[in-house]
Structure formats: structure tokens, C-alpha cells
Design an enzyme around this catalytic site. Structure first.
Site, short mmCIF file in Angstrom:
data_model
loop_
_atom_site.label_atom_id
_atom_site.label_comp_id
_atom_site.label_asym_id
_atom_site.label_seq_id
_atom_site.Cartn_x
_atom_site.Cartn_y
_atom_site.Cartn_z
N GLY A 77 -15.48 -40.53 -6.13
CA GLY A 77 -14.43 -41.01 -5.21
C GLY A 77 -14.88 -40.90 -3.76
N ARG A 141 -18.93 -44.32 -10.63
CA ARG A 141 -18.76 -43.12 -11.45
C ARG A 141 -19.66 -43.09 -12.68
NH1 ARG A 141 -14.85 -39.88 -9.62
NH2 ARG A 141 -13.07 -40.74 -8.52
N ASP A 172 -19.14 -32.86 -10.79
CA ASP A 172 -19.80 -33.55 -11.92
C ASP A 172 -21.10 -34.22 -11.47
OD1 ASP A 172 -17.91 -32.93 -13.90
OD2 ASP A 172 -16.59 -34.54 -13.26
N LYS A 198 -19.56 -33.28 -1.83
CA LYS A 198 -18.54 -34.25 -1.41
C LYS A 198 -17.31 -34.14 -2.29
CE LYS A 198 -17.44 -37.12 -3.81
NZ LYS A 198 -17.06 -38.05 -4.87
N THR A 199 -16.15 -34.18 -1.77
CA THR A 199 -14.90 -34.49 -2.47
C THR A 199 -13.71 -34.07 -1.63
OG1 THR A 199 -13.49 -34.24 -4.41
CG2 THR A 199 -14.88 -32.36 -3.95
N ASP A 201 -11.07 -33.35 -2.85
CA ASP A 201 -10.29 -32.41 -3.67
C ASP A 201 -10.48 -30.95 -3.24
OD1 ASP A 201 -9.82 -34.74 -4.98
OD2 ASP A 201 -11.04 -34.28 -6.74
N GLU A 307 -1.42 -33.63 -8.00
CA GLU A 307 -1.51 -34.62 -9.09
C GLU A 307 -1.94 -33.97 -10.41
OE1 GLU A 307 -4.40 -37.72 -8.27
OE2 GLU A 307 -6.09 -36.36 -8.44
P1 FBP Z 1 -14.07 -37.00 -6.91
O1 FBP Z 1 -14.41 -36.64 -5.49
O2 FBP Z 1 -14.20 -35.84 -7.83
O3 FBP Z 1 -14.81 -38.19 -7.36
O4 FBP Z 1 -12.50 -37.33 -6.97
C1 FBP Z 1 -11.79 -37.83 -5.90
C2 FBP Z 1 -10.50 -38.44 -6.37
O5 FBP Z 1 -9.89 -39.04 -5.24
C3 FBP Z 1 -9.49 -37.52 -7.08
O6 FBP Z 1 -8.68 -36.82 -6.16
C4 FBP Z 1 -8.70 -38.50 -7.90
O7 FBP Z 1 -8.07 -37.91 -9.02
C5 FBP Z 1 -9.76 -39.48 -8.35
O8 FBP Z 1 -10.77 -39.47 -7.34
C6 FBP Z 1 -9.24 -40.88 -8.52
O9 FBP Z 1 -10.21 -41.65 -9.13
P2 FBP Z 1 -10.53 -43.18 -8.79
O10 FBP Z 1 -11.22 -43.19 -7.46
O11 FBP Z 1 -11.46 -43.59 -9.86
O12 FBP Z 1 -9.24 -43.93 -8.74
#
Ligand code: FBP
Length: 546
Positions: A77, A141, A172, A198-199, A201, A307
Site C-alpha cells: 500500500g 502486492r 510482509d 514503509k506503511t 499502519d 479497521e
Molecule cells: P501495507 O502498508 O501493509 O501494504 O498496508 C497499507 C494498507 O493501507 C492497509 O492499511 C489496508 O488494510 C490495506 O493497505 C488496503 O489494501 P489495498 O491497498 O490493496 O486496498
């Protein structure tokens, strides 16, 4: 065409830690071990396990020099500041040798396997300095885990004479970076692999990685909008706003936004699990606060919902674990049938306790839990409408209480989900500086000959020139966890610690925030102006590193 802010922001020169500003030397510390399951992790990473911590110090010797081409991948993400990691990496590589080249693999790890790439020249890099988004090369991803993918990747790395690969990703993706580093070292491929945390989250952090980039900006954007909603709510005085926030399983984003905006109710998934609460317990907690405020004439409020909440409700967690095992054990058969047959298959194979929970959930929620996984096997919690579910269940409970004479007020709701709104915002000064430093530092780790390390910038609550740059072996962050029915080495995800300073600060005030209207309106991120307005790190970071 560019906005006035974009033009002014392009000229911003991110700050670097002192050690990265001139001649430097690498200082190695103690050898490391994985956070758990040491024997298993050591066996799986014989070439990259146990490497020492490392940091850079200013030196009176010469600057690092190294001639090489490097590759970069944005994985997962979006998170604000990714472009600055690449800009820092580019500038660092050029400082090692002006002829060094940087190639970006297109649309994430898949670009490496499919040989889709572009050279990132200074013209391109300059267009993206201090901007949000990952659009310079895109992200994806694809999970890098198979030998065939690594070998296919090596073909293009050899063709482009790339000797180092930087993978910018979450837990991951950095786990995969570590597996790739180990494999390339084991076969003597001559390609170093470096990770960057990075994230949005905030769940990729540990004793050595203080924060993941993007968390600062994203939580500031969400807090701005939550503050705006709170002000609307306090003006109209007629709605309860249920706001779901991104962040996957961990509730860091929600906790940080709560500390910034002081909403009436904030749910923290990790606490719900620790207290072994049911969905009904959570709904009762919300409904009681609604009643208490209503008795004071306040039929309005705000509720923050992480979430990932649903995954923490113990009964649902057990259901998800059984679903994961069931799907993994029957993957072939499962892949061949349509969604409706998958649901019937699941219903007929679940144990009776879990089947009862599964059948009690609204159809949309059970479907999400049963069907959709991302390539890393995670439940796609962002697709589950928990905010709507909780608002509806609270309304139903209040209706019952009304009949019993326990509630006399009004309960009208609005729902929001904030996630995508913040993931590509222009990075705050903190993220702009932090990301540029992470990228520049990655180039120095490459120059120091390291592989299987994550770029690390520490002491981040201090001004940037006092930040400490270095590298942490990725194997140090690993433990064994069940993924798709098998035990795998993965970076341990950081969840909200209930005995940590940020949660304690929140817990000390939440009862007052529930009853009073103690909203705080943080306003938009400021890029220019007094340092106390523009350069503050998150409350989480400050509390954790007081
Ligand atoms: P990562 O940084 O782990 O890739 O996740 C970021 C995120 O925004 C999460 O908060 C969310 O659940 C997920 O990606 C949403 O996934 P997508 O971008 O595939 O819609």
C-alpha cells in the site's frame, strides 16, 4: 500543471542526520538474534542470521565510494514519502559515484519478475521530490517467495548490471526482502538486498525501528478530517459519527488519531482481545456512552473504529484461524468453485462453534472473512464495513433500551472510512526528512557491502541532525507464524501495547472524553512556518520515546 504548494514544496531540501552529511564510517555493534524461534529462523537463514547491528558515524577519513547500478521496488500500500526514499537513494548512489544508475521496477515486486523497469534519471527524480504517492514507478502486492521468481529476477538484474536492490515495503515485503537476500547470498549471485520500513499502519516497528514511514503524514491527515467532523458534530449536535480508520490488524492509526483529536469513543482492537470481549460487549460499551451523553443533552458524538477490530474479537479470531486452515487445506478444490459454493463448502466444514459465529454475522461480513485474502494471506479488513455494523447494532440496542425506558434520547448516525485519503498525501516535514534519510542511508548500507539489512534511522524525536543512521539485520525482527496453514518465518507485527505509554495516555483520559465534548481540532498539515507547528512527530512517537 502544478499547484502553488507543489511548486514551493519541490524546493524543500530534506534534512539528513549529521553522520550522512559527509565522510562516514560504519561501526558494527553486537551480533543479533531473532525476536523468537531462534533455532528455526537460524536454520532457514544460514547466510544472513546473526549479523551485527550497525550505525554510521562521521569520520575524518574519505567519503564512501562505490561504482554500481541499483534497483528499487515499491511494495504494498502507498505511504507518504515513498518518492523521497527513492530521491534519497538516488542522491546517495550519485554521491558514491556520479555514473551510478538507479532502475525502478514497475508496479511492485511483479516488475522484477516480469522484467518491467525504467531508469530513474535526475529529471524524473526532481519531478517527484517531496511529493506524495508511489506513482513514480507504481506499487503492487505480488508476493516474492518462490525460487523461480528469484531466478527470473536475477536474469534482469544481471542484464542491467544491478548489484543492489532496495525493497520499500511493510512487514510482509521486508520478510520477502530477507528471503531474497538469503537466497542471493547462498547462490553467490552478487546482489545485495536492503529493506526500508514503509506503511501507514505503523505496525512495522520494534526496539530498533522506531516508526514506519507514512504513519506521521497519514495520521495527521486523518486527524485533520476527524477534527473537522468533530467540529461539524459539535455545531449541528444531531449525529453520532462512526469513523473507521485504516491500519490493518493493529490499532496504531486509531490510537494516534484519538490522541490528536480526543473523540468520545475509541475502540482499540488489542484491548478488545485482551479483555476477551464479544461484539455485544463492544456495542454495549458504545451504547452506554450514548446514553450517558444523552442524559446531559448531548445526542451527538464521534466513535473511532480501527479497521482490524473484527479480527481481534476472540470468537471471530478463532473463526478466521479455522477458515484460514480450511481454505489452505482445500485450496485446489476451493479455487475451482464459485463464491456461493465456497460459502456452502465452508459452512459444511466448519466446527459447530465457529459455524454458529459464522452464521450469526451479517452476510457481507461473513463473505469477506471467508473469501477475500490478499496475496500475503491477510483478511482484507479494509473491505469490511465495521463502522456500519457497529452503528446498526448500537441503534438496535438503543431501541431495546428505549422500550425498557433506559434511553430517552435520539440516535442518528453518519459513517465514514478514512484510509485512501491519507496514503498519498504530500509528506509532512517529518516524513519528507525521514524518508529521504532512509533512502540515502540505504545507499550507504550498500556501499558498506551489507545485505539482508533494513535501513534504520533512530532518535527521531530529536531534531534531524541528531538522528542516528544505520542498519538492522532483518532476521533480527523475525519469528515463526502460521501462514496459509504452514509455519513460516515472518517479521513480527507490532501491535498496540496495552502497557505502552501511548495507550496509557489514552486510557487515562478516555472516560472524560466520552462524557465531555473535549474535541481537539488539529487542522491541516503545515509545511512552512514555525517549527512547533510544522515539525512535530506523532504523539505515539513522542510518548514511546519520552
Ligand atoms: P501495507 O502498508 O501493509 O501494504 O498496508 C497499507 C494498507 O493501507 C492497509 O492499511 C489496508 O488494510 C490495506 O493497505 C488496503 O489494501 P489495498 O491497498 O490493496 O486496498
Amino acid at each position: 500543471m502544478k499547484s502553488a504548494l507543489q511548486i514551493a514544496r519541490a524546493a524543500y531540501q530534506p534534512k539528513l542526520p549529521k553522520a550522512l552529511r559527509g565522510a562516514l564510517k560504519a561501526v558494527e555493534g553486537a551480533p543479533t538474534q531473532s525476536v523468537a524461534n531462534q533455532d528455526e529462523v537460524r536454520k532457514l537463514f544460514p547466510n544472513t542470521y546473526g549479523m551485527p547491528y550497525l550505525h554510521f558515524e562521521p569520520s575524518t577519513g574519505g567519503t564512501f565510494k562505490k561504482k554500481l547500478n541499483a534497483g528499487v521496488i515499491l511494495s504494498g500500500g502507498q505511504a507518504p514519502g515513498g518518492h523521497n526514499v527513492i530521491a534519497g537513494l538516488f542522491d546517495g548512489l550519485k554521491s558514491l559515484d556520479p555514473d551510478n544508475r538507479l532502475y525502478g521496477f514497475i508496479l511492485g515486486p511483479g516488475g522484477l519478475v516480469d522484467h518491467k523497469y525504467m531508469e530513474l534519471t535526475s529529471d524524473i527524480i526532481d519531478e517527484y521530490r517531496n511529493t506524495g504517492g508511489f506513482d513514480i514507478i507504481g506499487s503492487g502486492r505480488t508476493k516474492l517467495e518462490k525460487k523461480e521468481q528469484f531466478d527470473k529476477g536475477l536474469e534482469i538484474l544481471r542484464q542491467l548490471d544491478i548489484k543492489a536492490l532496495v525493497i520499500i515495503g511493510g512487514d510482509d515485503s521486508n520478510t520477502n526482502a530477507c528471503v531474497l537476500a538469503e537466497y542471493y547470498k547462498a547462490i553467490g549471485a552478487g546482489v545485495q538486498v536492503i529493506g526500508c520500513p514503509k506503511t501507514i499502519d505503523g505496525d512495522l516497528k520494534n526496539s530498533e525501528i522506531e516508526t514506519s514511514f507514512g504513519f506521521d503524514t497519514a495520521t495527521k491527515v486523518y486527524s485533520e478530517v476527524i477534527g473537522n467532523i468533530e467540529r461539524d458534530c459539535n455545531s449541528a449536535k444531531k449525529y453520532w459519527h462512526f469513523i473507521k480508520l485504516m491500519g490493518r490488524s493493529a490499532s496504531h492509526v486509531t490510537l494516534e488519531c484519538a490522541l490528536q483529536t480526543q473523540p468520545n469513543i475509541t475502540l482499540i482492537g488489542e484491548e478488545v482481545e485482551a479483555k476477551n470481549q464479544t461484539l455485544d460487549d463492544v456495542v454495549t460499551y458504545i451504547a452506554k456512552a450514548v446514553v450517558a451523553r444523552s442524559e446531559r443533552g448531548l445526542d451527538f458524538g464521534t466513535v473511532l473504529v480501527p479497521e482490524g477490530l473484527i479480527e481481534f474479537i476472540p470468537a471471530i479470531k478463532r473463526l478466521i484461524a479455522e477458515l484460514n486452515d480450511l481454505i489452505a487445506a482445500n485450496q485446489e478444490e476451493f479455487d475451482k468453485i464459485d463464491a456461493d459454493r465456497k460459502i456452502s463448502f465452508i459452512k459444511s466444514h466448519l466446527s459447530s462453534d465457529n459455524a454458529a459465529i459464522f452464521n450469526s454475522l451479517p452476510a457481507g461480513v461473513s463473505r469477506q472473512l471467508a473469501l477475500d485474502r490478499d496475496p500475503h494471506g491477510n483478511v482484507q479488513v479494509s473491505l469490511i464495513e465495521t463502522e456500519q455494523l457497529l452503528a446498526d447494532m448500537t441503534a438496535a440496542k438503543l431501541d431495546e433500551w428505549k422500550k425498557e425506558g433506559k434511553f430517552k434520547g435520539k440516535f442518528a448516525t453518519q459513517h465514514h472510512f478514512f484510509g485512501y485519503e491519507g496514503r498519498c498525501a504530500a509528506p509532512s516535514n517529518f516524513d519528507a526528512d525521514y524518508c529521504y534519510s532512509l533512502g540515502y542511508n540505504a545507499s550507504m548500507l550498500i556501499a558498506a557491502g551489507k545485505t539482508g539489512y533494513m535501513s534504520s534511522i533512530k532518535n527521531t524525536v530529536a531534531p534531524a541532525d541528531q538522528w542516528i543512521a544505520g542498519g538492522i539485520p532483518i532476521t533480527m525482527m523475525m519469528n515463526m507464524e502460521k501462514r496459509n496453514g504452514e509455519m513460516k518465518p515472518v517479521i513480527r507485527k507490532a501491535l498496540v501495547e496495552l502497557d505502552g505509554a501511548p495507550f496509557k495516555e489514552f486510557a487515562a483520559h478516555r472516560d472524560e472524553w466520552a462524557i465531555e465534548t473535549a474535541f481537539v481540532y488539529p487542522g491541516p498539515i503545515q509545511y512552512f512556518g514555525p517549527s512547533e507547528v510544522c515539525d512535530q512527530p506523532t504523539k505515539t512517537l513522542k510518548l514511546e520515546h519520552k
